[in-house]
Design an enzyme around this catalytic site. Structure first.
Site, PDB file in Angstrom:
ATOM      1  N   CYS A   3      44.214  75.609  44.749  1.00  0.00           N
ATOM      2  CA  CYS A   3      43.241  75.704  43.072  1.00  0.00           C
ATOM      3  C   CYS A   3      43.480  73.315  43.485  1.00  0.00           C
ATOM      4  CB  CYS A   3      43.161  76.167  42.510  1.00  0.00           C
ATOM      5  SG  CYS A   3      45.155  75.604  41.763  1.00  0.00           S
ATOM      6  N   CYS A   6      47.190  72.687  42.917  1.00  0.00           N
ATOM      7  CA  CYS A   6      47.178  71.884  44.118  1.00  0.00           C
ATOM      8  C   CYS A   6      46.842  70.879  44.892  1.00  0.00           C
ATOM      9  CB  CYS A   6      47.418  73.092  45.152  1.00  0.00           C
ATOM     10  SG  CYS A   6      47.620  74.773  44.398  1.00  0.00           S
ATOM     11  N   ASP A 418      19.530  39.619  51.907  1.00  0.00           N
ATOM     12  CA  ASP A 418      19.075  38.384  52.798  1.00  0.00           C
ATOM     13  C   ASP A 418      17.635  38.308  53.056  1.00  0.00           C
ATOM     14  OD1 ASP A 418      20.121  36.010  54.021  1.00  0.00           O
ATOM     15  OD2 ASP A 418      20.969  37.365  55.821  1.00  0.00           O
ATOM     16  N   ASP A 633      22.700  40.246  56.992  1.00  0.00           N
ATOM     17  CA  ASP A 633      23.838  40.363  57.897  1.00  0.00           C
ATOM     18  C   ASP A 633      25.349  40.927  58.356  1.00  0.00           C
ATOM     19  OD1 ASP A 633      23.698  38.067  58.591  1.00  0.00           O
ATOM     20  OD2 ASP A 633      21.900  37.934  58.741  1.00  0.00           O
ATOM     21  N   ASP A 637      26.494  36.426  56.083  1.00  0.00           N
ATOM     22  CA  ASP A 637      26.745  37.369  54.982  1.00  0.00           C
ATOM     23  C   ASP A 637      28.171  37.540  54.629  1.00  0.00           C
ATOM     24  OD1 ASP A 637      23.834  36.322  54.104  1.00  0.00           O
ATOM     25  OD2 ASP A 637      23.254  37.911  55.400  1.00  0.00           O
TER      26      ASP A 637
HETATM   27  P1  ADP Z   1      19.209  33.669  56.077  1.00  0.00           P
HETATM   28  O1  ADP Z   1      20.136  33.197  54.616  1.00  0.00           O
HETATM   29  O2  ADP Z   1      18.084  33.704  55.709  1.00  0.00           O
HETATM   30  O3  ADP Z   1      20.036  34.826  56.649  1.00  0.00           O
HETATM   31  P2  ADP Z   1      21.395  31.499  57.081  1.00  0.00           P
HETATM   32  O4  ADP Z   1      21.830  31.672  56.132  1.00  0.00           O
HETATM   33  O5  ADP Z   1      21.516  32.747  58.119  1.00  0.00           O
HETATM   34  O6  ADP Z   1      19.623  32.476  56.955  1.00  0.00           O
HETATM   35  O7  ADP Z   1      20.703  30.231  57.441  1.00  0.00           O
HETATM   36  C1  ADP Z   1      19.758  29.674  56.973  1.00  0.00           C
HETATM   37  C2  ADP Z   1      19.662  28.609  57.227  1.00  0.00           C
HETATM   38  O8  ADP Z   1      20.550  27.448  57.930  1.00  0.00           O
HETATM   39  C3  ADP Z   1      18.550  29.008  58.632  1.00  0.00           C
HETATM   40  O9  ADP Z   1      17.028  28.688  57.491  1.00  0.00           O
HETATM   41  C4  ADP Z   1      18.519  28.095  59.610  1.00  0.00           C
HETATM   42  O10 ADP Z   1      17.773  26.383  58.676  1.00  0.00           O
HETATM   43  C5  ADP Z   1      19.807  27.303  59.274  1.00  0.00           C
HETATM   44  N1  ADP Z   1      20.487  27.482  60.493  1.00  0.00           N
HETATM   45  C6  ADP Z   1      21.776  27.807  60.060  1.00  0.00           C
HETATM   46  N2  ADP Z   1      21.997  28.593  61.223  1.00  0.00           N
HETATM   47  C7  ADP Z   1      21.521  28.168  61.994  1.00  0.00           C
HETATM   48  C8  ADP Z   1      21.320  28.213  63.569  1.00  0.00           C
HETATM   49  N3  ADP Z   1      22.625  28.415  64.424  1.00  0.00           N
HETATM   50  N4  ADP Z   1      20.760  26.924  64.905  1.00  0.00           N
HETATM   51  C9  ADP Z   1      19.630  26.794  63.308  1.00  0.00           C
HETATM   52  N5  ADP Z   1      19.523  26.529  62.727  1.00  0.00           N
HETATM   53  C10 ADP Z   1      20.940  27.681  61.637  1.00  0.00           C
HETATM   54 MG    MG Z   2      21.119  35.784  57.366  1.00  0.00          MG
END
Ligand code: ADP
Ligand code: MG
Length: 745
Positions: A3, A6, A418, A633, A637
């Site tokens: 139970c 335990c 996101d 993602d 994030d």
């Molecule tokens: P979200 O919040 O939409 O996922 P991110 O935080 O991943 O967007 O990225 C925010 C912005 O930064 C993108 O819209 C882009 O303009 C720029 N950015 C981020 N990483 C890259 C990359 N590797 N190449 C080009 N632009 C980028």
């Molecule tokens: Mg993103």
């Protein structure tokens, strides 16, 4: 374990060891222990459990473990059933002799006048004694082990209660006293408790049906290509890199990537999505899914424990053994239950004796108290609902990491999402490149239909491609693909640096200047301004802007489109209808964010949010009292996901996502998040109902028994019923379906 008491006891014993944290699950009969192997070897854990009066062994191979456990359970079940049958045969005459008395209207079995036994007393003694000591020895053994280990469980109550009833009756019989005998009570309680255990075992087996169904999905053999011929081999012989053939109608044996052929594959067992998915060369296929009418040849990428299916099975098994925070209350009660009940029984005996002066009557009231109070339903209330709920989730592509994640998701009030890959498909494509000459003049703009943009565009794309080679961002893939399609060669760079949420930078090898690719806001802060009219123009349709800078000069603006998922708007509406406040936080430009928010019907959103600020927003929501979830993602994030009460990951194509998120949605669709929240709510509701049932039996039963309104026989039946009803109630979740979704499964 017999139970909840335990389980609580074992947990206490394990937690007392240095640096050890244990969760003991009564329904799965397992413990999850976090310990320091350096100070507390695993043998010490087992020894501690044994000192407490129980037995334990270490799980090694989950596959073998499952087979072994099943065989052991089946044997125990057969033994239990045989014992129940014998007990029932011996008990029946004892109970049957009471029936004429019942029929004549004498309802109170415990009342002295109503109690007319018909059978000769020596015969009653002969029938009840084997039930008490032979069939009932398991209760004595359990009680002794538990008491020896310093605890008290349900066996203590059962053996104490029945021994008192039997002992009193035996003394009366042997000495030939003019007193009532209660052999039917002692025997019926033991028989009914066995019946309860029997039904409980049956129902419990049903709770894990979902998991067993998943295990059985994988075929036992695979057809692989060897030396030009196709041979059928056992699954264990398939290695990564092998080419395997999936015929029409066959189940996919291992995870792989299609090399040849086209077909539709039914992936509903993993994703819950009933529409078959088209597969062509380059697509991934997953073990356990079923090929429909085409033939596929694929290269194995994940075998054995590395398949998505194996990951799901592992996760679900772990989740089912975990403990929900809501159970702590039940555990606390179960921990002190037995001693408290024994005390109430003693008080009942003394009070009844004082009032009526009848020792035998006082004794039988006390017996009824002991029997009705068994805390067996209490230990099953939460875990059975968790097992069924998480199993049902797995069938629909909702993978819940543990009971705590489920509980938080069930209480969720705020959801942060996101944009990229969550609301949108996450597969952006370049739609245009606008290049600038060194004097800032716009030289070549092409949208939708690319034109050769001269040297400036070549240089800009070459820089962008060079930088994006080092990035794992979805935008990076799109820009690389476009550069390749335009036959642009990446420029040589040094000192690459990825700036999460902003972009990437490096030093161009030929000129020695700093080059950047990223958001217009970031480039502006680095002194590379993007003309407002260009930004407004590109972002208007929800396109994303990526700026490319060389030194302090803007060399190009790249426009990318990422289609909004068709399902996102409906999912947002469902979430809002469920009373959840949805907020979009994106690192993208304001105009882009506004367009997407409008398309999906999100009212609360913020743009230009850096990863750290996303985490901060989640923390703020939490400190304002909201139970907060985050969908995003793992790339940038991660801080916000870690901060949230519940993190959701969508699209579990990779095993990495499964490892990290609280809830993983195999299906790439925000509706799955809504489903997960609704399923968690339904499971939580079941837990609450179950806890209520379990407590109600005891809270109502104990006072009734104490004043003699409940005979031990009825108390035994009620107790058996309580655990069965709790498990059956949990089983109703097997048919759970999300409201507002139109998925047939
Ligand atoms: P979200 O919040 O939409 O996922 P991110 O935080 O991943 O967007 O990225 C925010 C912005 O930064 C993108 O819209 C882009 O303009 C720029 N950015 C981020 N990483 C890259 C990359 N590797 N190449 C080009 N632009 C980028
Ligand atoms: Mg993103």
């Amino acid at each position: 374990m017999t139970c909840a008491a335990c389980a609580v006891r074992i947990e206490k014993v394990l937690n007392r060891l240095p640096a050890t944290q244990a969760a003991v699950n009564f329904a799965t009969e397992s413990a999850q222990v976090r310990f320091n192997a350096a100070t507390t070897p695993i043998d010490a854990l087992v020894a501690a459990v044994e000192r407490a009066g129980y037995r334990a062994h270490v799980k090694v191979d989950p596959e073998k473990e499952r087979a072994g456990t099943e065989a052991r359970k089946a044997a125990a079940y057969r033994k239990l059933r045989a014992e129940f049958v014998v007990a029932a045969i011996l008990t029946l005459p004892l109970v049957a002799q009471m029936v004429p008395m019942l029929a004549s209207g004498g309802w109170s079995w415990t009342g002295p006048d109503a109690h007319h036994d018909v059978l000769p007393r020596w015969l009653q003694l002969a029938l009840a004694t084997p039930v008490q000591f032979w069939i009932g020895r398991r209760f004595y053994v359990g009680a002794w082990n538990s008491l020896r280990g310093g605890g008290a469980n349900m066996d203590v109550l059962v053996s104490l209660g029945t021994t008192m009833a039997w002992g009193l009756s035996a003394v009366v019989t042997v000495l030939g006293l003019h007193e009532h005998v209660y052999f039917e009570a002692s025997a019926a309680v033991i028989t009914l408790v066995l019946l309860g255990k029997l039904l409980e075992a049956r129902a419990k087996a049903g709770t894990s049906a979902a998991l067993e169904g998943l295990v059985k999905l994988q075929p036992r053999t695979a057809r692989i290509e060897r030396d030009g011929a196709v041979v059928e081999v056992p699954l264990a012989d398939v290695k990564a890199g092998d080419r395997f053939v999936v015929r029409a109608g066959d189940a996919v044996p291992v995870d792989g990537e299609v090399a040849r052929g086209e077909s539709a594959v039914d992936e509903s067992m993993l994703t819950g999505e009933s529409r078959a998915v088209a597969k062509a060369p380059g697509d991934k296929v997953y073990a356990g899914t079923v090929n429909q009418d085409g033939m596929l040849v694929a290269v194995a990428t994940g075998v054995g424990s590395k398949t998505l299916l194996a990951g799901i099975v592992r996760l679900v098994a772990e989740a089912q053994g975990s403990k929900a925070p809501i159970q702590r209350l039940a555990d606390r009660v179960a921990g002190v239950f037995v001693p408290v009940v024994v005390a109430i029984a003693v008080i009942t005996f003394l009070a009844t004796l004082a009032i009526t002066g009848e020792a035998s009557r006082a004794l039988i009231h006390a017996v009824a108290v002991l029997v009705i109070a068994c805390p067996c339903a209490l230990g099953l209330a939460t875990p059975t609902a968790i097992i069924v709920g998480t199993g049902r989730g797995a069938q629909r592509g909702i993978l819940i990491r543990n009971a705590a994640a489920l509980e938080h998701a069930g209480r969720l009030t705020k959801l942060v999402v996101d944009k990229t890959g969550t609301l949108t498909e996450g597969r952006p494509a370049v739609t245009g490149v606008i290049a600038f000459e060194p004097d800032g003049r716009l030289v070549a703009g092409y949208v939708a239909q690319p034109i050769q943009g001269g040297r400036a565009a070549q240089r800009a794309l070459g820089l962008a491609a060079a930088l994006e080679q080092g990035s794992s961002h979805p935008l990076a893939h799109a820009i690389l693909a476009h550069a390749a399609a335009m036959q642009v060669v990446p420029v040589a760079i040094d000192g690459f640096l990825s700036v999460p949420g902003k972009g990437a930078q490096a030093v161009a090898a030929d000129t020695g200047t700093i080059v950047r690719v990223g958001s217009s806001a970031w480039l502006a802060s680095e002194g590379v301004a993007v003309p407002d009219d260009v930004v407004a123009d590109v972002a208007r349709d929800g396109h994303t802007i990526v700026a490319v800078g060389e030194g302090d000069r803007l060399v190009a603006v790249i426009a990318l489109a990422d289609k909004v998922r068709e399902t996102s708007a409906a999912a947002i509406a469902r979430l809002e209808a469920a009373g959840i406040e949805v907020t979009m936080l994106t690192g993208d430009h304001e105009a882009t964010a506004a367009a997407v928010a409008k398309a999906v019907g999100i009212r609360h959103w913020r743009s230009g949010v850096l990863p750290a600020a996303k985490a901060e927003a989640v923390r703020d929501a939490k400190s304002a009292g909201a139970v907060t979830g985050m969908v995003g993602d793992g790339v940038n994030d991660a801080p916000a996901l870690a901060q949230a009460d519940v993190s959701f990951a969508m699209g579990a194509g990779s095993a990495i996502a499964i490892e990290s998120a609280d809830i993983t949605l195999v299906r790439d669709d925000l509706n799955a998040v809504a489903d997960a929240i609704l399923l968690s709510r339904a499971t939580l509701a079941k837990i609450r109902q179950n806890l209520f049932f379990a407590f109600a039996y005891n809270v109502l039963g104990i006072p009734l028994a104490a004043v003699g309104l409940l005979s031990p026989v009825i108390a035994g039946a009620a107790m058996a019923l309580s655990s069965v009803s709790v498990v059956s109630n949990a089983l109703l979740l097997r048919r759970w379906r999300p409201a507002g979704a139109d998925s047939p499964r």
